[in-house]
Design a protein around this motif. Structure first.
Motif, PDB file in Angstrom:
ATOM      1  N   ASP A 102       3.034   0.702   8.045  1.00 59.39           N
ATOM      2  CA  ASP A 102       3.102  -0.609   8.694  1.00 59.39           C
ATOM      3  C   ASP A 102       4.241  -1.458   8.121  1.00 59.39           C
ATOM      4  O   ASP A 102       4.885  -2.211   8.853  1.00 59.39           O
ATOM      5  CB  ASP A 102       1.766  -1.341   8.513  1.00 59.39           C
ATOM      6  CG  ASP A 102       1.786  -2.736   9.125  1.00 59.39           C
ATOM      7  OD1 ASP A 102       1.769  -2.837  10.363  1.00 59.39           O
ATOM      8  OD2 ASP A 102       1.847  -3.710   8.346  1.00 59.39           O
ATOM      9  N   ALA A 103       4.507  -1.309   6.823  1.00 62.00           N
ATOM     10  CA  ALA A 103       5.552  -2.123   6.176  1.00 62.00           C
ATOM     11  C   ALA A 103       6.901  -1.956   6.873  1.00 62.00           C
ATOM     12  O   ALA A 103       7.695  -2.902   6.953  1.00 62.00           O
ATOM     13  CB  ALA A 103       5.675  -1.743   4.705  1.00 62.00           C
ATOM     14  N   LYS A 215       3.687   1.535  -1.748  1.00 58.43           N
ATOM     15  CA  LYS A 215       2.325   1.138  -2.122  1.00 58.43           C
ATOM     16  C   LYS A 215       1.318   1.597  -1.073  1.00 58.43           C
ATOM     17  O   LYS A 215       1.629   1.669   0.118  1.00 58.43           O
ATOM     18  CB  LYS A 215       2.237  -0.381  -2.279  1.00 58.43           C
ATOM     19  CG  LYS A 215       2.879  -0.932  -3.539  1.00 58.43           C
ATOM     20  CD  LYS A 215       2.607  -2.408  -3.672  1.00 58.43           C
ATOM     21  CE  LYS A 215       3.287  -2.983  -4.914  1.00 58.43           C
ATOM     22  NZ  LYS A 215       2.848  -2.365  -6.165  1.00 58.43           N
ATOM     23  N   ASN A 217      -1.155   0.904   1.446  1.00 57.66           N
ATOM     24  CA  ASN A 217      -1.346  -0.300   2.253  1.00 57.66           C
ATOM     25  C   ASN A 217      -2.599  -0.134   3.112  1.00 57.66           C
ATOM     26  O   ASN A 217      -2.697   0.794   3.916  1.00 57.66           O
ATOM     27  CB  ASN A 217      -0.113  -0.510   3.137  1.00 57.66           C
ATOM     28  CG  ASN A 217      -0.143  -1.828   3.894  1.00 57.66           C
ATOM     29  OD1 ASN A 217      -1.124  -2.563   3.837  1.00 57.66           O
ATOM     30  ND2 ASN A 217       0.926  -2.125   4.609  1.00 57.66           N
ATOM     31  N   ASP A 220      -2.368   0.669   6.878  1.00 58.16           N
ATOM     32  CA  ASP A 220      -2.057   2.016   7.350  1.00 58.16           C
ATOM     33  C   ASP A 220      -3.318   2.826   7.627  1.00 58.16           C
ATOM     34  O   ASP A 220      -3.295   3.755   8.440  1.00 58.16           O
ATOM     35  CB  ASP A 220      -1.193   2.756   6.323  1.00 58.16           C
ATOM     36  CG  ASP A 220       0.188   2.124   6.166  1.00 58.16           C
ATOM     37  OD1 ASP A 220       0.686   1.551   7.159  1.00 58.16           O
ATOM     38  OD2 ASP A 220       0.747   2.187   5.061  1.00 58.16           O
ATOM     39  N   ASP A 229      -2.410  -8.405   7.709  1.00 58.34           N
ATOM     40  CA  ASP A 229      -1.520  -7.992   6.615  1.00 58.34           C
ATOM     41  C   ASP A 229      -2.089  -8.469   5.275  1.00 58.34           C
ATOM     42  O   ASP A 229      -1.436  -9.225   4.540  1.00 58.34           O
ATOM     43  CB  ASP A 229      -0.113  -8.570   6.852  1.00 58.34           C
ATOM     44  CG  ASP A 229       0.937  -8.004   5.888  1.00 58.34           C
ATOM     45  OD1 ASP A 229       0.702  -6.931   5.320  1.00 58.34           O
ATOM     46  OD2 ASP A 229       1.982  -8.663   5.703  1.00 58.34           O
ATOM     47  N   GLN A 231      -2.496  -7.485   2.221  1.00 60.13           N
ATOM     48  CA  GLN A 231      -1.786  -7.359   0.943  1.00 60.13           C
ATOM     49  C   GLN A 231      -0.381  -7.967   0.995  1.00 60.13           C
ATOM     50  O   GLN A 231       0.352  -7.900   0.011  1.00 60.13           O
ATOM     51  CB  GLN A 231      -1.698  -5.882   0.545  1.00 60.13           C
ATOM     52  CG  GLN A 231      -3.035  -5.240   0.235  1.00 60.13           C
ATOM     53  CD  GLN A 231      -2.956  -3.723   0.347  1.00 60.13           C
ATOM     54  OE1 GLN A 231      -3.176  -3.155   1.417  1.00 60.13           O
ATOM     55  NE2 GLN A 231      -2.632  -3.067  -0.741  1.00 60.13           N
ATOM     56  N   ILE A 233       2.166  -6.894   2.387  1.00 60.04           N
ATOM     57  CA  ILE A 233       3.187  -5.869   2.163  1.00 60.04           C
ATOM     58  C   ILE A 233       4.277  -5.941   3.233  1.00 60.04           C
ATOM     59  O   ILE A 233       5.472  -5.883   2.925  1.00 60.04           O
ATOM     60  CB  ILE A 233       2.539  -4.462   2.093  1.00 60.04           C
ATOM     61  CG1 ILE A 233       1.786  -4.325   0.763  1.00 60.04           C
ATOM     62  CG2 ILE A 233       3.583  -3.363   2.238  1.00 60.04           C
ATOM     63  CD1 ILE A 233       1.069  -3.008   0.569  1.00 60.04           C
ATOM     64  N   ARG A 234       3.870  -6.071   4.509  1.00 60.07           N
ATOM     65  CA  ARG A 234       4.873  -6.192   5.565  1.00 60.07           C
ATOM     66  C   ARG A 234       5.678  -7.473   5.387  1.00 60.07           C
ATOM     67  O   ARG A 234       6.891  -7.498   5.596  1.00 60.07           O
ATOM     68  CB  ARG A 234       4.206  -6.179   6.942  1.00 60.07           C
ATOM     69  CG  ARG A 234       5.209  -5.998   8.076  1.00 60.07           C
ATOM     70  CD  ARG A 234       4.590  -6.129   9.462  1.00 60.07           C
ATOM     71  NE  ARG A 234       3.205  -5.787   9.533  1.00 60.07           N
ATOM     72  CZ  ARG A 234       2.234  -6.657   9.815  1.00 60.07           C
ATOM     73  NH1 ARG A 234       2.515  -7.937  10.038  1.00 60.07           N
ATOM     74  NH2 ARG A 234       0.973  -6.265   9.874  1.00 60.07           N
TER      75      ARG A 234
END
Length: 496
Positions: A102-103, A215, A217, A220, A229, A231, A233-234
């Motif tokens: 996803d990131a 990482k 995520n 995912d 989202d 964390q 991360i994106r």
């Protein structure tokens, strides 16, 4: 009455036999074995901070093809060269689509990236451009002097540190060398000062992208969380990618202005891409350029940096390996003399060291995740549509059924009797993958790494900073998009 009873009985019997046949058939075509999943999270808790290690340990229990459930995603893990050959070569079309984190949706990067695009006409076109203009034999030969110049700058910096008894951070100096080599190939200019003690500005940006993208995520594995989202991360990847894309945009605009002013052409990769884009705007747009440059920065710079740092760390841990390597270099090249690429073929022990480093420390320990777009049969199992497929090359490189003698020990000598290639043909040693999705930059890495490593070993003696004993050197791994050392390798060079 008897007739109808017979018909009904026959229908019942045939139906029963059909059901039994279907059940026995589906029994032979099921998911590979694996640990029982917990409700909701599945086996997510078993992945740990170092999934390549956790999955290698689980494979000892469940076998070299196993399945896990991580949230809503089925993961199939391959941990043997035999099954890897099936996935990466014989059935590669069924497994060649990427499972996109996803990131990497940030800035639509994955939609234009050679690394993440599915095998399609656009992918083939980008791969052809890259092969022709960067990693073909002719282009690599043409850039040999540039690589030689950048390695000499690395040695000159280390010589300066040697005179001043300064510590050299191997990861940093390797990063600068690789960055400037690539930036000159792409843009005809350095992006870092090779003689400065300061860390390259881009090092933190690229390292952050590699770190965040690598990482685990939750999104995912639980796509329902995509909009949240959780964390961030994106969100963070978006920031870091934005910085790199701005740099690329500035360099592209600067080149276009220069071309308009001077009507001159440069034969570097950017010039080739811009010309192709001008002639075929429907094939290459600015997004393709950004994503292609991003692929090269991540794939070429961080990968080669990591391999060199691991190689130096392993050599310094075992002083007898250092002595053997330096003895070979002194005999073949001459002590303190520069090494050129044609010399490498005469340095078998140096080549063994590089191979052994790639065996124990593959840059992408699980390769890049793959996704199956339809149900696939593999060794009497069914891999369901949408599954993630991982090839654990870290585990394959430690498989005691093949690497029989001390598989966990760094022993370059093992390659005296093992004629294995790292170019994807021998599936017991595939640090760059295999098949049509093999890492496209591996020919450049295999040219550069032995020359950098050999030049450093033939120019200086090396000792660990702060009086650390070789046996105490920390070798802990940090899992991510690239497998790196948790603690940087910091050493002090001195004259031979």
């Amino acid at each position: 009455m008897d007739y109808y009873t017979l018909v009904l009985g026959s229908i019942f019997a045939l139906s029963f036999l059909y059901i039994i046949a279907r059940l026995s058939s589906s029994g032979s075509k099921k998911l590979p074995p694996g640990p029982s999943p917990w409700p909701i999270i599945g086996n997510f808790h078993l992945l740990g901070a170092k999934p390549h290690v956790s999955l290698a340990n689980l494979a000892k229990v469940y076998g070299s093809i196993m399945s896990l459930k991580a949230g809503q995603i089925t993961i199939v893990v391959i941990s043997s060269s035999t099954i890897a050959k099936q996935v990466l070569q014989k059935q590669d079309l069924a497994f060649c689509t990427r499972f996109i984190p996803d990131a990497l949706q940030a800035h639509n990067y994955c939609r234009f990236s050679l690394t993440w695009l599915p095998v399609c006409p656009q992918w083939r076109m980008l791969r052809r451009i890259l092969n022709t203009n960067l990693i073909s034999s002719n282009r690599l030969d043409a850039n040999q002097n540039l690589r030689s110049q950048k390695v000499k700058e690395l040695i000159a910096y280390c010589a300066k540190c040697s005179q001043e008894a300064k510590v050299v951070d191997i990861g940093e100096v390797a990063f600068k060398t690789n960055l400037n080599l690539l930036s000159n190939t792409l843009f005809s200019r350095d992006l870092a000062d090779p003689f400065s003690d300061a860390k390259a500005e881009l090092m933190d940006v690229i390292s952050s992208i590699v770190d965040v993208a690598g990482k685990i995520n939750l999104v995912d594995y639980f796509p329902i969380l995509e909009k949240i989202d959780p964390q961030r991360i994106r969100y963070r990847t978006n920031i870091h990618l934005g910085k790199l894309f701005k740099l690329f945009g500035d360099l592209i605009n600067e080149r276009l202005e220069e071309k308009k002013r001077n009507h001159t052409e440069k034969s570097d990769i950017l010039g080739v891409f811009l010309n192709h884009s001008a002639e075929n705007p429907e094939e290459i747009c600015r997004n393709h350029l950004n994503s292609m440059l991003m692929d090269l920065f991540i794939g070429a710079i961080d990968t080669t940096t990591s391999i060199l740092e691991w190689a130096m760390a392993e050599i310094l841990r075992q002083q007898e390996i250092l002595k053997k390597a330096q003895a070979e270099l002194a005999e073949v090249i001459g002590k303190g003399k520069p090494i050129e690429e044609p010399d490498v073929s005469r340095l078998p022990y140096l080549q063994f060291i590089v191979k052994e480093t790639l065996r124990l420390h593959p840059p992408a320990p699980l390769l890049i995740p793959r996704r199956v777009d339809q149900d696939v049969e593999l060794y009497d199992y069914i891999i369901p549509k949408g599954s993630m497929a991982l090839v654990n090359v870290w585990a394959i490189g430690r498989d005691s059924s093949f690497w029989k003698e001390d598989p966990l020990v760094f022993k370059p000598e093992r390659f005296k009797s093992l004629e294995l290639d790292v170019r994807g043909n021998d599936l017991d040693l595939i640090p760059f993958g295999s098949g049509r999705r093999i890492c496209p930059g591996f020919p450049l890495a295999l040219k550069l790494i032995p020359v950098m490593l050999g030049s450093m070993l033939n120019s200086f003696n090396w000792k660990l900073e702060a009086g650390i004993e070789p046996k105490d050197l920390d070798m802990e791994e940090k899992f991510g998009a690239i497998l790196s050392k948790v603690h940087p390798l910091r050493v002090i060079p001195s004259p031979l």
